[in-house]
Design a protein around this motif. Structure first.
Motif, PDB file in Angstrom:
ATOM      1  N   LEU A  91       0.815  -1.214   0.000  1.00  0.00           N
ATOM      2  CA  LEU A  91       0.000   0.000   0.000  1.00  0.00           C
ATOM      3  C   LEU A  91       0.852   1.269   0.000  1.00  0.00           C
ATOM      4  O   LEU A  91       0.547   2.231  -0.690  1.00  0.00           O
TER       5      LEU A  91
ATOM      6  N   GLN B  59       2.776   9.272  -6.571  1.00  0.00           N
ATOM      7  CA  GLN B  59       3.546  10.501  -6.431  1.00  0.00           C
ATOM      8  C   GLN B  59       4.625  10.595  -7.517  1.00  0.00           C
ATOM      9  O   GLN B  59       4.818  11.650  -8.115  1.00  0.00           O
TER      10      GLN B  59
ATOM     11  N   TYR C  90      -6.994  -5.010 -17.885  1.00  0.00           N
ATOM     12  CA  TYR C  90      -6.754  -6.403 -17.523  1.00  0.00           C
ATOM     13  C   TYR C  90      -6.267  -7.228 -18.704  1.00  0.00           C
ATOM     14  O   TYR C  90      -5.686  -8.285 -18.536  1.00  0.00           O
TER      15      TYR C  90
ATOM     16  N   VAL D 265      -7.268   1.036 -13.649  1.00  0.00           N
ATOM     17  CA  VAL D 265      -7.695  -0.368 -13.497  1.00  0.00           C
ATOM     18  C   VAL D 265      -9.102  -0.597 -14.043  1.00  0.00           C
ATOM     19  O   VAL D 265      -9.469  -1.721 -14.349  1.00  0.00           O
ATOM     20  N   ASN D 266      -9.880   0.461 -14.167  1.00  0.00           N
ATOM     21  CA  ASN D 266     -11.220   0.296 -14.732  1.00  0.00           C
ATOM     22  C   ASN D 266     -11.247   0.450 -16.244  1.00  0.00           C
ATOM     23  O   ASN D 266     -12.286   0.313 -16.877  1.00  0.00           O
TER      24      ASN D 266
ATOM     25  N   ASP E 185       1.465  -4.170 -11.796  1.00  0.00           N
ATOM     26  CA  ASP E 185       0.581  -3.020 -11.697  1.00  0.00           C
ATOM     27  C   ASP E 185       1.368  -1.715 -11.706  1.00  0.00           C
ATOM     28  O   ASP E 185       0.938  -0.721 -12.264  1.00  0.00           O
TER      29      ASP E 185
ATOM     30  N   ARG F   6       3.734   1.383  -1.271  1.00  0.00           N
ATOM     31  CA  ARG F   6       4.248   1.354  -2.634  1.00  0.00           C
ATOM     32  C   ARG F   6       3.261   2.042  -3.586  1.00  0.00           C
ATOM     33  O   ARG F   6       3.636   2.868  -4.395  1.00  0.00           O
ATOM     34  N   GLY F   7       1.985   1.710  -3.417  1.00  0.00           N
ATOM     35  CA  GLY F   7       0.954   2.294  -4.265  1.00  0.00           C
ATOM     36  C   GLY F   7       0.928   3.810  -4.174  1.00  0.00           C
ATOM     37  O   GLY F   7       0.794   4.500  -5.177  1.00  0.00           O
ATOM     38  N   ARG F   8       1.084   4.330  -2.979  1.00  0.00           N
ATOM     39  CA  ARG F   8       1.032   5.792  -2.816  1.00  0.00           C
ATOM     40  C   ARG F   8       2.251   6.448  -3.436  1.00  0.00           C
ATOM     41  O   ARG F   8       2.161   7.494  -4.063  1.00  0.00           O
TER      42      ARG F   8
ATOM     43  N   ARG G 247      -5.012   5.909 -10.657  1.00  0.00           N
ATOM     44  CA  ARG G 247      -5.029   4.464 -10.456  1.00  0.00           C
ATOM     45  C   ARG G 247      -6.382   3.818 -10.733  1.00  0.00           C
ATOM     46  O   ARG G 247      -6.482   2.852 -11.476  1.00  0.00           O
ATOM     47  N   MET G 248      -7.447   4.361 -10.165  1.00  0.00           N
ATOM     48  CA  MET G 248      -8.720   3.675 -10.322  1.00  0.00           C
ATOM     49  C   MET G 248      -9.245   3.772 -11.747  1.00  0.00           C
ATOM     50  O   MET G 248      -9.860   2.860 -12.258  1.00  0.00           O
TER      51      MET G 248
ATOM     52  N   ARG H 218      -2.544  -6.324 -18.465  1.00  0.00           N
ATOM     53  CA  ARG H 218      -2.025  -6.993 -17.287  1.00  0.00           C
ATOM     54  C   ARG H 218      -1.896  -8.486 -17.552  1.00  0.00           C
ATOM     55  O   ARG H 218      -0.891  -9.104 -17.228  1.00  0.00           O
TER      56      ARG H 218
END
Lengths: 281, 629
Positions: B174, B182, B246, B240-241, B202, B176-178, B236-237, B249
């Motif tokens: 998590l 940045q 996918y 992925v949407n 990802d 990592r995600g933030r 991000r969202m 990915r």
């Protein structure tokens, strides 16, 4: 391996809550006043269930696990296992940490045997033989029979974590508590251990409560994913049920249309609805 | 001709390490051209030489052959124009955050005034949101903060290229995600050119413009380069949407899984030896299939021991995308595979590896499914769809499974028929079959054309409805064919004949209505379609569910035994479509068709086949395809 057999729960037991957290809060006194880590947590885990807890750093996941392990007591509310209040650590709840915590001067086998000995306290030669057999069986269960006589420093990270899991399981806990068990491993080893854990869980029917940061790991392994809101005063934000049948297969999971939905639901919770300010850490 | 030189060129780099046991080749012929402002991610398993590659670009190691050209000049020494951020941050523990950053700035910008140098340090502290922590020491910081100092320190020297060696690998998922978000913002705002090593799929998709996939070492090479066509700025969202997410990915995950498998195979040192039996040159074969209802003949030939009957030992390999299946055939990892009707021609042209088909495995079996939003009672679904498409602000998307598929052609014809221009009014995007329903459910696509069981799955899961089947659009069209390498067919002619015979017998088995229930059970198994039989049954056993309320009896929906002999005219029609849609370019159509479509081999195969196995249909000679209505 008779020692691995766990009596099947009777039908009446199945419906009863196994692990229960009822209105649990935990605060600490600090120099700046009271600091509430967890607030109003309610969770029932059924016997044999695999439940993951996911949330950002500081959301109180580890506090929650420590409450179940009995390392700490709640400031308010009740934590119980099979209707018995949890007040102290016990061999019915074994914890596996990220950093393995094996004794470096003992071999893999001796580390596992130590745990077995502390629970069964074997006296007679027969009992001792049986205890040794249990330690061997569990090392075999995690695929480490050949490395039984190696010391931790001769083992890879993945192998050390398997020893730690064998040690925990050998004590026949009712519930296995995993605190980011694979966080320190490289991706390939992590996947191998996830597969192995899943396999062990299905064979032993042990109840598992696992903390993780990894959405894919949580979806792949769990019956349910408990998503925590951010602290202070963290609580359960949402519980996602993963109704995919076991045994699960990593590749096939990613081919299931539902997988994308679950994944995006978790990501949305963590990165949109309960995103953490970047400067928090 | 390319006149502009790339900003950074990794020019045919080899790297060989000298060890006590002799030369160890790490990298082989790595060539990457990077434009200014481009973000490249290099992904591969541990030990594949990713970090060695980065070190060579950084000038920390020398290439054994080839070299690095930055803005037209060769670089082989470290320099402030190429700054590296390592996984282990490597900050000096006795210096504060500010001092760590200032160290490099004061050296590189010696000629600047102290005020100006301080301004640079302050600017970069602010860039990574660490102004408040400027006077803290590394041990007082979290892992994520330390890594941000590492990034600020690198960027403060205003490098031409930022080199990132798994910068977030040691952080939890998590955090990592933030940090990824940045870093992405910084790179977007400042148009930074970057080369990042990672094994996080990802992360690569979120940040990169292109993803370079490395094969396993020794002699790691570029396996694929995947352009990430996701719009920027990214979020991000939203990423992925995106309907492509996918699929992209899946391509990387599949590549990495393949590499993992290869590694294991190599470790086992298993050498597949071609064993011959009688006049059959090679008996142990690997055949590829995609989990779809019309994989029936391959699966049945395996399950009913029909391969054995003809002297073959077959291993079926399950693949999730057509692209990967084609690669396995071209590379020789598989002996043969079920293919989409257009693939033998398209792959032959695109890969320079000629493919031969001597057997048609199935006909029909596809449908067009639309989102339930177009099934309101008052007007026809096509009117509702047309109105929506023609008034949409952004170009709506439809899903197809592969460019060289009948699905592509059928969907195009249907859209034109109802007054929608493909490519102009709507975009057709390749999405692997298993992801179609999820994309439809989340509103990423309006509809799709795909084979079973995915239409039924959309209907029964209450996501979409079937608006047309190929029985309506082009009844009896060629759907799946057997494809092998042309050279393979030449090398193993008797094996090829045995394969055709066994599959043809399996086709006959699949065709019989008395066997269809059993076929449903076999296909549904975890190792094949891995799906509840309720989704597999309707198209095979009838009736087909068009909506949750409406069913239709379509006895001709799946044909496994109908004109199985390859038809030159049909393939010619397919070739015209492929050229017309701009998928391939072909100068010598007739020459290509002659080599790809081998009805003569089919004839040879059935000459010795027990005629009782086949119903009379199969012996119908070349017959012109029915025209599209």
């Amino acid at each position: 391996m008779q020692s691995l057999k766990v009596p099947a729960p009777s039908p009446s037991q199945v419906d009863l809550p196994f692990l229960e957290l009822r209105d649990v809060s935990k605060s600490y006194r600090t120099a700046k006043g009271n600091y509430t880590v967890l607030q109003g947590v309610n969770l029932s885990v059924k016997s044999g269930e695999f439940v993951s807890i996911i949330g950002h750093s500081g959301c109180g996941k580890t506090t929650l696990l420590n409450l179940v392990a009995g390392f700490i007591r709640p400031s308010h509310g009740l934590v119980s296992l099979e209707n018995r209040r949890i007040t102290e650590p016990g061999p019915d709840r074994m914890v596996v940490f990220q950093n393995y915590s094996l004794l470096p001067w003992l071999t893999a086998y001796e580390n596992v045997y130590l745990g077995v000995k502390s629970v069964y306290r074997p006296r007679s030669e027969t009992e001792k033989r049986r205890a040794r057999q249990i330690a061997e069986d569990y090392l075999e269960l995690v695929g480490l029979a050949d490395a039984a006589h190696k010391k931790p420093k001769q083992l890879s990270g993945g192998m050390k974590q398997r020893v730690a899991i064998a040690r925990a399981l050998a004590m026949h806990p009712q519930i296995l508590l995993l605190d980011e068990p694979f966080g320190a491993l490289d991706p390939i080893t992590r996947e191998e251990l996830q597969d192995q854990l899943l396999d062990i869980w299905q064979r032993t029917k042990v109840t598992v409560l696992m903390i993780t940061h990894d959405v894919d790991e949580a979806i792949y392994l769990s019956n349910r994913i408990v998503m925590m809101t951010n602290g202070p005063g963290a609580t359960i934000g949402e519980i996602l049920t993963i109704p995919l049948p076991y045994p699960r297969n990593r590749v096939m999971l990613t081919e299931d249309p539902q997988f994308f939905t679950f994944r995006n639901q978790c990501l949305s919770f963590l990165y949109e609805r309960f995103a953490l300010d970047v400067d928090y850490d | 001709m390319k006149t502009v030189r790339p900003y950074l060129e990794i020019d045919h780099v080899d790297k060989v390490f000298r060890t006590e046991r002799g030369a160890y080749p790490v990298l082989k012929n790595i060539h990457i051209e990077i434009d200014q402002g481009e973000f490249i991610a290099v992904i591969g398993h541990s030990g594949c030489g990713k970090s060695t590659l980065l070190n060579i670009v950084a000038g920390l190691e020398r290439a054994s052959a080839g070299g690095i050209i930055l803005e037209g000049k060769e670089v082989n020494q470290p320099g402030p124009d190429r700054m590296v951020v390592f996984q282990n941050h490597s900050l000096l523990p006795w210096l504060t955050v500010r001092q760590n950053i200032a160290l490099g700035v004061n050296r590189v910008f010696r000629h600047y005034s102290p005020q100006k140098r301080k301004a640079i340090v302050d600017e970069h502290l602010a860039l990574v949101h660490l102004t408040a922590a400027a006077d803290k020491y590394p041990h007082q910081l979290s892992g994520g903060m330390r890594q941000r100092v590492g990034i600020a320190r690198a960027l403060a020297l205003q490098p031409k290229i930022l080199l990132l060696d798994e910068p977030f690998g040691a952080l939890d998922a998590l955090t990592r995600g933030r940090l990824q978000e940045q870093l992405m913002q910084i790179c977007n705002t400042h148009r930074i050119t970057a080369l990042m090593i990672t094994h996080d799929v990802d992360e690569a998709l979120l940040l990169a413009d292109r993803i370079v996939m490395l094969t396993n070492g020794p002699e790691a090479q570029i396996g694929r380069i995947l352009p990430v066509e996701l719009p920027r700025p990214r979020q991000r969202m939203a990423v992925v949407n995106h309907p492509n997410y996918y699929r992209l990915r899946g391509e990387i995950v599949e590549f990495l899984n393949e590499q993992k498998k290869l590694k294991k195979q190599r470790e086992l040192n298993r050498i597949a030896i071609a064993i011959s039996r009688g006049n059959i040159e090679k008996i142990n074969l690997g055949l590829g299939f995609i989990p779809l209802t019309d994989a029936g003949p391959l699966i049945v030939a395996k399950e009913k021991q029909l391969f054995q009957k003809y002297g073959l030992e077959v291993e079926l390999q399950r693949l999730s995308s057509w692209k990967s299946l084609a690669e396995h055939i071209v590379s020789g990892e598989l002996d043969g595979a079920m293919m989409l009707a257009g693939m033998p021609l398209a792959v032959s042209v695109q890969s320079n590896q000629l493919i031969t088909t001597a057997l048609t495995l199935s006909r029909n079996g596809n449908a067009i499914t639309l989102s339930n939003q177009f099934n309101r009672p008052n007007s026809s679904p096509t009117d509702q769809l047309r109105n929506y498409v023609l008034t949409a602000k952004e170009k709506p998307i439809f899903g197809i499974v592969h460019p060289a598929s009948m699905h592509n052609f059928l969907l195009r014809k249907w859209l034109i028929k109802i007054g929608i221009q493909p490519d102009v009014d709507v975009e057709l995007v390749v999405i692997p079959p298993p992801q179609m329903v999820a994309n439809l459910a989340s509103g990423n696509i309006l509809g799709f054309c795909v084979g079973e069981p995915w239409n039924t799955r959309a209907v029964l899961d209450d996501v979409g409805f079937i608006v047309a089947t190929d029985v309506d659009l082009y009844d009896g069209h060629m759907e799946k064919v057997l494809g092998v390498r042309h050279s393979w067919a030449q090398q193993y002619p008797y094996t090829h004949l045995a394969l055709i015979r066994s599959l043809l017998e399996a086709c006959a088995w699949c065709q019989k209505s008395a066997n269809r229930e059993e076929l449903v059970d076999i296909l549904s198994r975890p190792e094949y379609l891995n799906m509840n039989p309720k989704y597999v049954r309707p198209s095979l056993c009838n009736p087909l569910w068009l909506t949750k309320e409406k069913t239709q009896y379509l006895p001709r929906f799946h044909h496994f035994l109908l004109r199985n002999k390859p038809c030159l005219l049909e393939h010619e029609w397919v070739l015209e479509q492929l050229i017309h849609c701009g998928i391939i370019d072909c100068k010598d159509s007739q020459g290509l068709l002659k080599q790809v479509v081998r009805d003569d081999i089919f004839d040879e195969a059935i000459a010795l086949l027990d005629p009782n196995i086949l119903e009379p249909e199969v012996q119908v000679s070349n017959q012109a395809p029915e025209t599209i209505h």
